[in-house]
Design an enzyme around this catalytic site. Structure first.
Site, PDB file in Angstrom:
ATOM      1  CG  LEU A  69     123.608  -1.623  19.557  1.00 20.54           C
ATOM      2  CD1 LEU A  69     124.058  -1.626  18.096  1.00 20.54           C
ATOM      3  CD2 LEU A  69     123.897  -0.255  20.188  1.00 20.54           C
TER       4      LEU A  69
ATOM      5  N   GLY B 249     119.951   1.493  23.224  1.00 23.09           N
ATOM      6  CA  GLY B 249     121.026   2.463  22.992  1.00 23.09           C
ATOM      7  C   GLY B 249     121.242   2.752  21.516  1.00 23.09           C
TER       8      GLY B 249
ATOM      9  CB  SER C 189     117.455   3.780  40.649  1.00 27.47           C
ATOM     10  OG  SER C 189     116.168   3.565  41.152  1.00 27.47           O
TER      11      SER C 189
ATOM     12  CE1 TYR D 144     115.077   0.169  36.863  1.00 31.05           C
ATOM     13  CE2 TYR D 144     114.306   1.883  38.364  1.00 31.05           C
ATOM     14  CZ  TYR D 144     115.274   1.397  37.489  1.00 31.05           C
ATOM     15  OH  TYR D 144     116.405   2.117  37.256  1.00 31.05           O
TER      16      TYR D 144
ATOM     17  NE  ARG E  58     109.976  12.452  40.713  1.00 36.58           N
ATOM     18  CZ  ARG E  58     108.886  12.556  41.458  1.00 36.58           C
ATOM     19  NH1 ARG E  58     108.897  13.238  42.582  1.00 36.58           N
ATOM     20  NH2 ARG E  58     107.759  11.960  41.093  1.00 36.58           N
TER      21      ARG E  58
HETATM   22  N1  LIG Z   1     118.743   7.672  33.628  1.00 36.28           N
HETATM   23  C1  LIG Z   1     118.399   7.737  34.896  1.00 36.28           C
HETATM   24  O1  LIG Z   1     117.858   8.771  35.359  1.00 36.28           O
HETATM   25  C2  LIG Z   1     118.714   6.577  35.839  1.00 36.28           C
HETATM   26  C3  LIG Z   1     118.352   6.707  37.190  1.00 36.28           C
HETATM   27  C4  LIG Z   1     118.629   5.656  38.061  1.00 36.28           C
HETATM   28  C5  LIG Z   1     119.260   4.518  37.585  1.00 36.28           C
HETATM   29  N2  LIG Z   1     119.574   4.406  36.271  1.00 36.28           N
HETATM   30  C6  LIG Z   1     120.237   3.172  35.825  1.00 36.28           C
HETATM   31  O2  LIG Z   1     121.386   3.507  35.085  1.00 36.28           O
HETATM   32  C7  LIG Z   1     121.618   2.538  34.064  1.00 36.28           C
HETATM   33  C8  LIG Z   1     121.760   3.207  32.709  1.00 36.28           C
HETATM   34  O3  LIG Z   1     120.570   3.950  32.435  1.00 36.28           O
HETATM   35  P1  LIG Z   1     120.408   4.858  31.141  1.00 36.28           P
HETATM   36  O4  LIG Z   1     119.518   5.973  31.509  1.00 36.28           O
HETATM   37  O5  LIG Z   1     121.731   5.136  30.537  1.00 36.28           O
HETATM   38  O6  LIG Z   1     119.559   3.863  30.224  1.00 36.28           O
HETATM   39  P2  LIG Z   1     119.660   3.549  28.657  1.00 36.28           P
HETATM   40  O7  LIG Z   1     118.442   2.776  28.301  1.00 36.28           O
HETATM   41  O8  LIG Z   1     119.971   4.779  27.890  1.00 36.28           O
HETATM   42  O9  LIG Z   1     120.935   2.583  28.583  1.00 36.28           O
HETATM   43  C9  LIG Z   1     120.849   1.206  28.851  1.00 36.28           C
HETATM   44  C10 LIG Z   1     121.656   0.479  27.791  1.00 36.28           C
HETATM   45  O10 LIG Z   1     121.630  -0.924  28.076  1.00 36.28           O
HETATM   46  C11 LIG Z   1     121.478  -1.610  26.829  1.00 36.28           C
HETATM   47  N3  LIG Z   1     120.886  -2.922  27.106  1.00 36.28           N
HETATM   48  C12 LIG Z   1     119.606  -3.206  27.435  1.00 36.28           C
HETATM   49  N4  LIG Z   1     119.452  -4.528  27.573  1.00 36.28           N
HETATM   50  C13 LIG Z   1     120.672  -5.096  27.336  1.00 36.28           C
HETATM   51  C14 LIG Z   1     121.152  -6.439  27.346  1.00 36.28           C
HETATM   52  N5  LIG Z   1     120.339  -7.490  27.587  1.00 36.28           N
HETATM   53  N6  LIG Z   1     122.462  -6.645  27.085  1.00 36.28           N
HETATM   54  C15 LIG Z   1     123.294  -5.602  26.796  1.00 36.28           C
HETATM   55  N7  LIG Z   1     122.875  -4.324  26.763  1.00 36.28           N
HETATM   56  C16 LIG Z   1     121.588  -4.077  27.037  1.00 36.28           C
HETATM   57  C17 LIG Z   1     120.590  -0.713  25.992  1.00 36.28           C
HETATM   58  O11 LIG Z   1     120.702  -0.968  24.595  1.00 36.28           O
HETATM   59  C18 LIG Z   1     121.119   0.672  26.375  1.00 36.28           C
HETATM   60  O12 LIG Z   1     122.162   1.080  25.517  1.00 36.28           O
HETATM   61  C19 LIG Z   1     120.463   1.545  34.162  1.00 36.28           C
HETATM   62  O13 LIG Z   1     120.878   0.441  34.929  1.00 36.28           O
HETATM   63  C20 LIG Z   1     119.387   2.324  34.895  1.00 36.28           C
HETATM   64  O14 LIG Z   1     118.482   1.488  35.575  1.00 36.28           O
HETATM   65  C21 LIG Z   1     119.312   5.410  35.378  1.00 36.28           C
END
Ligand SMILES: NC(=O)c1ccc[n+]([C@@H]2O[C@H](COP(=O)([O-])OP(=O)(O)OC[C@H]3O[C@@H](n4cnc5c(N)ncnc54)[C@H](O)[C@@H]3O)[C@@H](O)[C@H]2O)c1
Length: 310
Positions: free
Chosen positions: A33, A36, A120, A143, A208
């Site tokens: 959290l 999130g 990504s 990243y 994009r």
């Molecule tokens: N949103 C995008 O456009 C996008 C694009 C490419 C890749 N991604 C990848 O998709 C995944 C999810 O992205 P998102 O947009 O839902 O991000 P988000 O930040 O909404 O979700 C990530 C979640 O991981 C949790 N978290 C962070 N550190 C943690 C830890 N140490 N232990 C447990 N939980 C932890 C956070 O609390 C959060 O709920 C990520 O790996 C991100 O790099 C997202």
């Protein structure tokens, strides 16, 4: 399947768990959290564990009782990786290694546990678009480097121990449960709500590839349910859209005149970014279904509803 979703209280996670539950799977979420929102999982019938992917004992215990892992928890942005490359590496590389080590320990000669990794286009970095699976990664940010390392470990754990790993390279994801996000769609909608105007970096002709989060969630499920392993897939709409066009589509969705101002382009911003998605179509039987217009409308409606309730 009993599915463990790391980062399940985040944007993509909270959408994926809805699809997994609706498809009859049993879901646990492991999320610290830090980013999130627990409210995204309100009224869902799942098991929630608050904890970190850096906690090796907890991870081993959780992974051991599941058939499949969707590993979404991460440091998710380029700017933070520039500000703190070590922190980015710890979470994205060592956090992923913890997950894979726990999977290795839990292997019992069967196909379980399957492991789907959220990557990504950042690993491809300065490669010339379109993004494809066979181009050499050339990351430009920490990243990009940490996500590339995550992909590499997934491939290595398949190569060395036959683990059922798949890495999915997501495009620009947008959709419901993104109130905490600062990516371009969420930011434009926020700015329109607060000021009726948006700020566009540069001339707005940079492109994009936007994917609606429910389409992405279907790709995650397809990867979990498929027998394919040791592979990387581009997962996006496969459509190049300029930021200018995006702003016009959003203006139509919100139904009001939006003032846009242009500022200097961000240093290091890539000019074009889109993916070819034929490999996912062929090997996972997956294709995106939701148009950008429709997805933006659904995102906007979700925001109105969310804001009226929270
Ligand atoms: N949103 C995008 O456009 C996008 C694009 C490419 C890749 N991604 C990848 O998709 C995944 C999810 O992205 P998102 O947009 O839902 O991000 P988000 O930040 O909404 O979700 C990530 C979640 O991981 C949790 N978290 C962070 N550190 C943690 C830890 N140490 N232990 C447990 N939980 C932890 C956070 O609390 C959060 O709920 C990520 O790996 C991100 O790099 C997202």
């Amino acid at each position: 399947m009993k599915i463990l979703v790391t980062g399940g209280a985040g944007f993509i996670g909270s959408n994926f768990v809805r699809l997994a539950l609706a498809s009859g799977h049993d879901v646990s979420v492991l999320d610290d959290l830090s980013v999130g929102d627990r409210r995204y999982l309100e009224n869902l019938s799942l098991r929630f564990v608050q904890g970190s992917i850096l906690d090796e004992d907890l991870v081993r215990q959780e992974v051991g009782t599941h058939d499949a892992i969707v590993h979404l928890a991460a440091q998710t942005g380029v700017p933070k990786s520039l500000a703190n490359p070590r922190g980015d590496c710890q979470l994205n590389v060592l956090g992923t290694l913890n997950m894979l080590e726990a999977c290795r320990a839990a292997q019992d000669g069967s196909e379980r546990p399957r492991f789907v990794f959220a990557s990504s286009n950042a690993p491809l970095g300065r490669q010339v678009p379109p993004a494809t699976e066979d181009k050499a990664p050339l990351p430009v940010s920490p990243y990009g480097a940490s996500k590339l390392a995550g992909e590499a470990y997934c491939l290595a754990y398949h190569g060395s121990w036959g683990l059922g790993t798949v890495a999915l390279r997501f495009g620009n994801v947008y959709g419901p449960y993104s109130a905490h996000k600062t990516s371009v769609v969420a930011k434009f909608l926020d700015d329109i709500e607060t000021s009726g105007s948006i700020v566009i970096d540069g001339d707005g002709l940079q492109t994009r590839d936007f994917i609606y989060v429910e389409d992405l969630a279907r790709a995650l499920l397809a990867a979990l349910e498929s027998p394919v392993k040791g592979e990387v897939f581009q997962i996006s709409a496969g459509i190049e859209t300029s930021i200018q066009t995006l702003s016009e589509l959003i203006e139509a969705v919100v139904g009001q005149k939006v003032n846009s101002t242009h500022i200097e382009a961000r240093a290091g911003d890539v000019r074009r970014n889109y993916s070819l998605i034929a490999k996912a179509a062929t090997m996972l039987g997956w294709k995106p279904q939701v148009s950008l217009e429709d997805g933006l409308r659904r995102t906007y409606e979700w925001r109105l509803d969310w804001k009226s309730r929270h």
